[in-house]
Design an enzyme around this catalytic site. Structure first.
Site, PDB file in Angstrom:
ATOM      1  N   CYS A 113       0.862  -1.321   0.020  1.00 40.40           N
ATOM      2  CA  CYS A 113       0.053  -0.082  -0.133  1.00 40.40           C
ATOM      3  C   CYS A 113       0.824   1.440   0.012  1.00 40.40           C
ATOM      4  O   CYS A 113       1.408   1.498  -0.922  1.00 40.40           O
ATOM      5  CB  CYS A 113      -0.891  -0.165   1.308  1.00 40.40           C
ATOM      6  SG  CYS A 113      -2.501   1.347   1.038  1.00 40.40           S
ATOM      7  N   HIS A 199      -3.719  -4.972   1.092  1.00 38.67           N
ATOM      8  CA  HIS A 199      -2.945  -5.368   2.066  1.00 38.67           C
ATOM      9  C   HIS A 199      -3.480  -6.815   2.405  1.00 38.67           C
ATOM     10  O   HIS A 199      -4.402  -7.201   2.817  1.00 38.67           O
ATOM     11  CB  HIS A 199      -3.912  -4.556   3.252  1.00 38.67           C
ATOM     12  CG  HIS A 199      -3.584  -2.958   3.451  1.00 38.67           C
ATOM     13  ND1 HIS A 199      -2.684  -2.515   4.058  1.00 38.67           N
ATOM     14  CD2 HIS A 199      -4.119  -1.880   2.797  1.00 38.67           C
ATOM     15  CE1 HIS A 199      -2.545  -1.413   4.042  1.00 38.67           C
ATOM     16  NE2 HIS A 199      -3.412  -1.052   3.312  1.00 38.67           N
ATOM     17  N   GLU A 201      -1.992  -8.608   4.665  1.00 40.09           N
ATOM     18  CA  GLU A 201      -1.919  -8.867   6.005  1.00 40.09           C
ATOM     19  C   GLU A 201      -3.135  -8.383   6.883  1.00 40.09           C
ATOM     20  O   GLU A 201      -3.346  -8.602   7.979  1.00 40.09           O
ATOM     21  CB  GLU A 201      -0.847  -7.738   6.641  1.00 40.09           C
ATOM     22  CG  GLU A 201      -1.081  -6.314   6.841  1.00 40.09           C
ATOM     23  CD  GLU A 201      -1.056  -5.343   5.621  1.00 40.09           C
ATOM     24  OE1 GLU A 201      -1.380  -4.312   5.952  1.00 40.09           O
ATOM     25  OE2 GLU A 201      -1.170  -5.948   4.486  1.00 40.09           O
TER      26      GLU A 201
END
Length: 252
Positions: A113, A199, A201
């Site tokens: 990002c 993202h 994660e």
């Protein structure tokens, strides 16, 4: 590279309090993802999920200390609420450090990002606000032919949380994919770097927490928040994307 893989997570932000308490910063968030991804990679002879990752966290917003390149194998630039295009000391230091990493050929880069945008900026490409507005929660990323080869599928589903973009691909960089709201969703140069605008994660719970906080503070309009929350817990490919990152770091 051979295990342990020494990955320096450059923390470009601090998570919201509830997420921070659970994970102890974005270093902990990525430690969780990459451990799960090492298990999914299922190549213990190359990367043991229990012993093969040496992950350190560096708070580069509040501290000016950076890892020594000779002591690491990779750097991971995290997402951030901050603007990648701003001319302020800590972001300028990060761009300069990223350029130092790009100028050598051993330590590799993962950009997420904001980190994806910083790599674009370090390579001389314009970054800034998108005219298409926010891209939030689980979205499809349509892959290029090279992206399909790298990720082993036709498209990937990934959590999103951005209104800034890389406007175009830098020279000699392989495009990985796009979405209707963002033409530059990922960049790749073999044995050098992989970046994604999304993202991998983020979990559904994290996105729900972030969307709720930003709706409460007026950053997201009610209809934006409702739409995002309706997709926050959709199935996504975050762990598999992390496995591709690790495979990339292990390549000779």
């Amino acid at each position: 590279m051979h295990p342990p893989l020494r990955i320096a997570v450059l923390e470009c932000d601090t998570p919201l309090d509830s997420i921070n308490r659970q994970y102890n910063g974005y270093g902990g968030v990525f430690r969780t993802l990459l451990t799960a991804s090492a298990k999914a990679l299922n190549q213990p002879e190359k990367l043991n999920p229990e012993t093969g990752l040496e992950i350190t966290a560096w708070d580069i917003v509040n501290d000016d200390k950076y890892p020594k390149l000779e002591e690491i194998d990779a750097v991971l630039l995290t997402g951030s609420k901050h603007n990648s295009f701003e001319d302020i000391p800590w972001i300028n230091r990060l761009v300069e450090f990223t350029q130092q990493v790009l100028a050598q050929n051993r330590v590799r880069i993962l950009g997420i990002c904001f980190g994806h945008q910083i790599v674009g900026r370090a390579l001389g490409t314009k970054v800034g606000r998108s005219n298409a507005g926010w891209e939030i929660a689980v979205c499809d990323m349509d892959l290029t032919e090279q992206g399909k080869k790298l990720f082993g599928r036709d498209k990937i589903r990934i959590q999103q949380m951005h209104q800034d973009i890389v406007f175009e691909y830098p020279p000699n960089v392989i495009p990985l994919g796009s979405s209707p709201r963002c033409a530059v969703q990922g960049m790749y140069t073999p044995r050098r770097f992989i970046t994604v605008q999304g993202h991998p994660e983020f979990t559904g719970d994290m996105v729900t927490t972030i969307v709720g906080s930003r709706a409460e503070s007026g950053i997201f309009k009610p209809d934006q928040a409702r739409d995002a929350l309706s997709r926050a817990h959709n199935q996504h490919d975050g762990v598999d994307i992390g496995a591709v990152f690790l495979k990339f770091l292990l390549e000779d």
